[in-house]
Design a protein around this motif. Sequence first.
Motif, PDB file in Angstrom:
ATOM      1  N   GLU A   1       0.822  -1.211   0.000  1.00 62.63           N
ATOM      2  CA  GLU A   1       0.000   0.000   0.000  1.00 62.63           C
ATOM      3  C   GLU A   1       0.854   1.257   0.000  1.00 62.63           C
ATOM      4  O   GLU A   1       0.406   2.316  -0.463  1.00 62.63           O
ATOM      5  CB  GLU A   1      -0.930  -0.008   1.206  1.00 62.63           C
ATOM      6  N   ARG A   2       2.065   1.159   0.481  1.00 60.55           N
ATOM      7  CA  ARG A   2       2.960   2.325   0.476  1.00 60.55           C
ATOM      8  C   ARG A   2       3.781   2.425  -0.810  1.00 60.55           C
ATOM      9  O   ARG A   2       4.539   3.373  -0.990  1.00 60.55           O
ATOM     10  CB  ARG A   2       3.909   2.250   1.682  1.00 60.55           C
ATOM     11  N   ARG A   3       3.582   1.452  -1.688  1.00 56.79           N
ATOM     12  CA  ARG A   3       4.358   1.418  -2.921  1.00 56.79           C
ATOM     13  C   ARG A   3       3.863   2.478  -3.892  1.00 56.79           C
ATOM     14  O   ARG A   3       2.682   2.784  -3.981  1.00 56.79           O
ATOM     15  CB  ARG A   3       4.239   0.025  -3.556  1.00 56.79           C
ATOM     16  N   ARG A   4       4.785   3.055  -4.646  1.00 59.76           N
ATOM     17  CA  ARG A   4       4.463   4.032  -5.679  1.00 59.76           C
ATOM     18  C   ARG A   4       4.710   3.395  -7.052  1.00 59.76           C
ATOM     19  O   ARG A   4       5.698   2.721  -7.262  1.00 59.76           O
ATOM     20  CB  ARG A   4       5.301   5.301  -5.534  1.00 59.76           C
ATOM     21  N   ILE A   5       3.801   3.626  -7.948  1.00 59.21           N
ATOM     22  CA  ILE A   5       3.904   3.085  -9.306  1.00 59.21           C
ATOM     23  C   ILE A   5       4.623   4.109 -10.174  1.00 59.21           C
ATOM     24  O   ILE A   5       4.101   5.202 -10.435  1.00 59.21           O
ATOM     25  CB  ILE A   5       2.515   2.775  -9.883  1.00 59.21           C
ATOM     26  N   GLY A   6       5.814   3.752 -10.625  1.00 59.00           N
ATOM     27  CA  GLY A   6       6.576   4.642 -11.481  1.00 59.00           C
ATOM     28  C   GLY A   6       6.875   5.964 -10.780  1.00 59.00           C
ATOM     29  O   GLY A   6       7.344   6.007  -9.635  1.00 59.00           O
TER      30      GLY A   6
ATOM     31  N   PRO B   1       2.776  10.575  -7.960  1.00 56.13           N
ATOM     32  CA  PRO B   1       3.019  11.278  -6.695  1.00 56.13           C
ATOM     33  C   PRO B   1       2.379  10.599  -5.487  1.00 56.13           C
ATOM     34  O   PRO B   1       2.760  10.908  -4.356  1.00 56.13           O
ATOM     35  CB  PRO B   1       2.396  12.644  -6.943  1.00 56.13           C
ATOM     36  N   ARG B   2       1.423   9.714  -5.672  1.00 57.97           N
ATOM     37  CA  ARG B   2       0.720   9.108  -4.542  1.00 57.97           C
ATOM     38  C   ARG B   2       0.975   7.596  -4.489  1.00 57.97           C
ATOM     39  O   ARG B   2       1.208   6.963  -5.514  1.00 57.97           O
ATOM     40  CB  ARG B   2      -0.785   9.351  -4.669  1.00 57.97           C
ATOM     41  N   PRO B   3       0.878   7.029  -3.291  1.00 59.53           N
ATOM     42  CA  PRO B   3       1.052   5.587  -3.159  1.00 59.53           C
ATOM     43  C   PRO B   3      -0.187   4.829  -3.637  1.00 59.53           C
ATOM     44  O   PRO B   3      -1.238   5.406  -3.915  1.00 59.53           O
ATOM     45  CB  PRO B   3       1.285   5.394  -1.656  1.00 59.53           C
ATOM     46  N   VAL B   4      -0.063   3.535  -3.671  1.00 60.33           N
ATOM     47  CA  VAL B   4      -1.129   2.671  -4.169  1.00 60.33           C
ATOM     48  C   VAL B   4      -2.387   2.804  -3.325  1.00 60.33           C
ATOM     49  O   VAL B   4      -3.514   2.821  -3.845  1.00 60.33           O
ATOM     50  CB  VAL B   4      -0.641   1.207  -4.214  1.00 60.33           C
ATOM     51  N   SER B   5      -2.256   2.910  -2.002  1.00 63.19           N
ATOM     52  CA  SER B   5      -3.420   2.944  -1.112  1.00 63.19           C
ATOM     53  C   SER B   5      -4.313   4.144  -1.392  1.00 63.19           C
ATOM     54  O   SER B   5      -5.546   4.046  -1.324  1.00 63.19           O
ATOM     55  CB  SER B   5      -2.956   2.962   0.345  1.00 63.19           C
TER      56      SER B   5
ATOM     57  N   TYR C   1      -4.668   5.779  -4.310  1.00 61.82           N
ATOM     58  CA  TYR C   1      -5.380   5.572  -5.574  1.00 61.82           C
ATOM     59  C   TYR C   1      -6.520   4.554  -5.409  1.00 61.82           C
ATOM     60  O   TYR C   1      -7.595   4.693  -5.997  1.00 61.82           O
ATOM     61  CB  TYR C   1      -4.400   5.106  -6.653  1.00 61.82           C
ATOM     62  N   PHE C   2      -6.260   3.534  -4.599  1.00 59.01           N
ATOM     63  CA  PHE C   2      -7.312   2.547  -4.385  1.00 59.01           C
ATOM     64  C   PHE C   2      -8.489   3.145  -3.625  1.00 59.01           C
ATOM     65  O   PHE C   2      -9.654   2.800  -3.896  1.00 59.01           O
ATOM     66  CB  PHE C   2      -6.749   1.352  -3.610  1.00 59.01           C
ATOM     67  N   ALA C   3      -8.240   4.062  -2.703  1.00 56.29           N
ATOM     68  CA  ALA C   3      -9.325   4.709  -1.965  1.00 56.29           C
ATOM     69  C   ALA C   3     -10.219   5.509  -2.909  1.00 56.29           C
ATOM     70  O   ALA C   3     -11.441   5.579  -2.722  1.00 56.29           O
ATOM     71  CB  ALA C   3      -8.753   5.611  -0.868  1.00 56.29           C
ATOM     72  N   VAL C   4      -9.616   6.126  -3.934  1.00 55.65           N
ATOM     73  CA  VAL C   4     -10.401   6.886  -4.899  1.00 55.65           C
ATOM     74  C   VAL C   4     -11.243   5.951  -5.771  1.00 55.65           C
ATOM     75  O   VAL C   4     -12.402   6.240  -6.100  1.00 55.65           O
ATOM     76  CB  VAL C   4      -9.470   7.758  -5.773  1.00 55.65           C
ATOM     77  N   GLU C   5     -10.689   4.800  -6.150  1.00 57.12           N
ATOM     78  CA  GLU C   5     -11.372   3.874  -7.059  1.00 57.12           C
ATOM     79  C   GLU C   5     -12.306   2.907  -6.344  1.00 57.12           C
ATOM     80  O   GLU C   5     -13.047   2.166  -7.003  1.00 57.12           O
ATOM     81  CB  GLU C   5     -10.334   3.077  -7.849  1.00 57.12           C
ATOM     82  N   ARG C   6     -12.328   2.902  -5.012  1.00 58.50           N
ATOM     83  CA  ARG C   6     -13.162   1.957  -4.282  1.00 58.50           C
ATOM     84  C   ARG C   6     -14.639   2.127  -4.607  1.00 58.50           C
ATOM     85  O   ARG C   6     -15.411   1.161  -4.649  1.00 58.50           O
ATOM     86  CB  ARG C   6     -12.933   2.125  -2.778  1.00 58.50           C
ATOM     87  N   SER C   7     -15.076   3.361  -4.847  1.00 61.80           N
ATOM     88  CA  SER C   7     -16.488   3.613  -5.141  1.00 61.80           C
ATOM     89  C   SER C   7     -16.920   3.029  -6.486  1.00 61.80           C
ATOM     90  O   SER C   7     -18.116   2.908  -6.751  1.00 61.80           O
ATOM     91  CB  SER C   7     -16.759   5.123  -5.122  1.00 61.80           C
ATOM     92  N   LEU C   8     -15.961   2.689  -7.332  1.00 65.14           N
ATOM     93  CA  LEU C   8     -16.299   2.128  -8.639  1.00 65.14           C
ATOM     94  C   LEU C   8     -16.570   0.622  -8.578  1.00 65.14           C
ATOM     95  O   LEU C   8     -17.037   0.041  -9.567  1.00 65.14           O
ATOM     96  CB  LEU C   8     -15.162   2.388  -9.629  1.00 65.14           C
ATOM     97  N   LEU C   9     -16.260  -0.005  -7.465  1.00 63.76           N
ATOM     98  CA  LEU C   9     -16.470  -1.436  -7.335  1.00 63.76           C
ATOM     99  C   LEU C   9     -17.950  -1.738  -7.200  1.00 63.76           C
ATOM    100  O   LEU C   9     -18.671  -1.062  -6.474  1.00 63.76           O
ATOM    101  CB  LEU C   9     -15.710  -1.984  -6.122  1.00 63.76           C
ATOM    102  N   HIS C  10     -18.421  -2.750  -7.880  1.00 60.12           N
ATOM    103  CA  HIS C  10     -19.819  -3.177  -7.818  1.00 60.12           C
ATOM    104  C   HIS C  10     -19.862  -4.683  -7.578  1.00 60.12           C
ATOM    105  O   HIS C  10     -18.945  -5.412  -7.982  1.00 60.12           O
ATOM    106  CB  HIS C  10     -20.548  -2.843  -9.131  1.00 60.12           C
ATOM    107  N   PRO C  11     -20.905  -5.155  -6.928  1.00 58.38           N
ATOM    108  CA  PRO C  11     -20.997  -6.614  -6.722  1.00 58.38           C
ATOM    109  C   PRO C  11     -21.163  -7.341  -8.055  1.00 58.38           C
ATOM    110  O   PRO C  11     -21.684  -6.799  -9.032  1.00 58.38           O
ATOM    111  CB  PRO C  11     -22.242  -6.770  -5.841  1.00 58.38           C
ATOM    112  N   LEU C  12     -20.720  -8.582  -8.078  1.00 61.04           N
ATOM    113  CA  LEU C  12     -20.848  -9.388  -9.295  1.00 61.04           C
ATOM    114  C   LEU C  12     -22.321  -9.651  -9.598  1.00 61.04           C
ATOM    115  O   LEU C  12     -23.152  -9.731  -8.683  1.00 61.04           O
ATOM    116  CB  LEU C  12     -20.118 -10.719  -9.125  1.00 61.04           C
ATOM    117  N   PRO C  13     -22.688  -9.780 -10.857  1.00 65.88           N
ATOM    118  CA  PRO C  13     -24.087 -10.051 -11.196  1.00 65.88           C
ATOM    119  C   PRO C  13     -24.522 -11.417 -10.684  1.00 65.88           C
ATOM    120  O   PRO C  13     -23.716 -12.341 -10.554  1.00 65.88           O
ATOM    121  CB  PRO C  13     -24.103  -9.988 -12.732  1.00 65.88           C
ATOM    122  N   GLY C  14     -25.809 -11.535 -10.399  1.00 65.07           N
ATOM    123  CA  GLY C  14     -26.333 -12.796  -9.901  1.00 65.07           C
ATOM    124  C   GLY C  14     -26.372 -13.894 -10.943  1.00 65.07           C
ATOM    125  O   GLY C  14     -26.315 -15.079 -10.606  1.00 65.07           O
ATOM    126  N   GLU C  15     -26.445 -13.547 -12.216  1.00 65.70           N
ATOM    127  CA  GLU C  15     -26.486 -14.532 -13.289  1.00 65.70           C
ATOM    128  C   GLU C  15     -25.070 -14.849 -13.762  1.00 65.70           C
ATOM    129  O   GLU C  15     -24.237 -13.959 -13.872  1.00 65.70           O
ATOM    130  CB  GLU C  15     -27.311 -14.007 -14.463  1.00 65.70           C
TER     131      GLU C  15
END
Length: 263
Positions: free
Chosen positions: A10-15, A18-22, A24-38
Amino acid sequence: MIEQWDAADERRRIGSRPRPVSEYFAVERSLLHPLPGEPFETGRLFSLRVDRFSQVSVRTNRYSVPVRLIGRTVRVMLHASELVVYDGQKEVARHERLIAKGQARLVLDHYLEALVKKPGAFPGATALEQAKSAGKFTPVHDAWWAAACKAHGDRDGTRALIEVLLLGRHLTLEYLVAGLAAALRAGALTADAVALEARKAAEADDVDEPPVSARSDRATVTFLTQRWLAHLPPDTRPPPSVAAYDQLLKTRQPADRPAIQGE
């Protein structure tokens, strides 16, 4: 250790970001959706015509389907490890996928209706050889088949074996083999006898011990008619009589006498 590795990642930086992985993941967490039932279908769908050999060709390989589908168009779903054939919404065949090219996977059960009409094609059938290799046509089948051909002739003996194989659509292989073994020991070389012994084995749910009498060295088979009669209630009616028909003999006219109108 895994938790420490997660914290370090989580403290790792990609290339040169300016920000660590954690963060960026906090920003993208809202984009996660549950898998479809079918479930999501991952196979590739083909619409194929069944050829005159009751087979469909998929990616240079051939797979068998029931003979009643010859000339019809079926849907084939090709997966990574298996192939499923549908006639409308009904599944009619399922095969393990062939990896090499130019091969064929045939199921003996798909050809039984045609082989009943042409039993002479059964001994050299490719589907029979594949069934033997897969262990679905056992030495017990071979022994019963040889005895049936010796007793009834090649044509009728082979037809009787095919009728036995048709029982496999309603009975498991273990029970069917037990029925064949019991019928072979008793010399009962008919499909009815095998069906009865196989059902007796299924009812007893004991395929390890063959369904034979322990009192005799020779197995005995009860035929279907005898079994049905044994379960019928006793008949207390008097035996029929034809004495009433004797009165017809008294009014019998000679053959050379012309019939009179009104008699």
